[in-house]
Write an enzyme that holds these catalytic residues in place. Sequence first.
Site, short mmCIF file in Angstrom:
data_model
loop_
_atom_site.label_atom_id
_atom_site.label_comp_id
_atom_site.label_asym_id
_atom_site.label_seq_id
_atom_site.Cartn_x
_atom_site.Cartn_y
_atom_site.Cartn_z
N ASN A 179 -21.62 -56.59 -3.72
CA ASN A 179 -21.09 -55.82 -4.85
C ASN A 179 -21.12 -56.61 -6.17
OD1 ASN A 179 -18.99 -57.54 -4.30
ND2 ASN A 179 -17.49 -55.95 -3.79
N HIS A 230 -17.42 -60.99 -8.74
CA HIS A 230 -16.04 -61.27 -8.33
C HIS A 230 -15.18 -61.48 -9.56
CE1 HIS A 230 -12.49 -63.26 -6.66
NE2 HIS A 230 -12.62 -64.10 -7.67
N TYR A 271 -11.77 -67.54 -0.30
CA TYR A 271 -11.49 -66.30 0.43
C TYR A 271 -10.37 -66.47 1.46
CZ TYR A 271 -15.53 -63.86 -1.61
OH TYR A 271 -16.42 -63.23 -2.45
N LYS A 312 -22.24 -62.93 -8.01
CA LYS A 312 -22.48 -63.37 -6.64
C LYS A 312 -23.99 -63.50 -6.37
CE LYS A 312 -18.32 -60.90 -5.02
NZ LYS A 312 -17.79 -60.01 -3.94
#
Length: 137
Positions: free
Chosen positions: A112, A115, A49, A9
């Site tokens: 984070n 993905h 998403y 990301k």
Amino acid sequence: MQRTYVMVKPDGVRKNLIGAVIARFERRGLRITGLKMIKISVEQAKKHYAEHAGKPFFGELVEFITSGPVAAMVVEGENAIKAVRSMMGATNPLDAVPGSIRGDFALTMSQNIVHGSDGEESAEREINNFFAPGEIY
Ligand SMILES: Nc1nc2c(ncn2[C@@H]2O[C@H](COP(=O)(O)OP(=O)(O)OP(=O)(O)O)[C@@H](O)[C@H]2O)c(=O)[nH]1
Ligand SMILES: [Mg+2]
């Protein structure tokens, strides 16, 4: 053989972690069969998403994933989906065990690093959202 959609990301790209993430997959014996830098469009992000549409953090999610380039890849191997998910660690990096990607490189839920598809159906849908068949080897 199974394939999964993985991306480093924008936060991972900004932190120069593309190589570190890819190296872990290769070291494990997984193959990188698709790989490119892309700037995701808002439309692609909303599609990616879709399961989170309507949740309070959806706007932030789309804004973040389109905030800079990502390293998009197709990763292939025996049980690739489960293997990648376990190597990524828990969604919240504070719960991710040390030794996992998120456990080693991240501290916050919204940033984070990585993905990975969560199932066979999502893997195929996500690969098709970001790759043309001719871009996968
Ligand atoms: N701010 C915020 N972000 C969230 C929350 N839940 C999930 N996210 C973000 O949305 C992404 C997608 O959520 P999930 O699909 O449930 O988590 P995941 O499958 O572990 O992570 P991905 O591989 O990125 O899809 C996560 O990686 C987080 O960055 C939340 O409650 N708050
Ligand atoms: Mg997910």
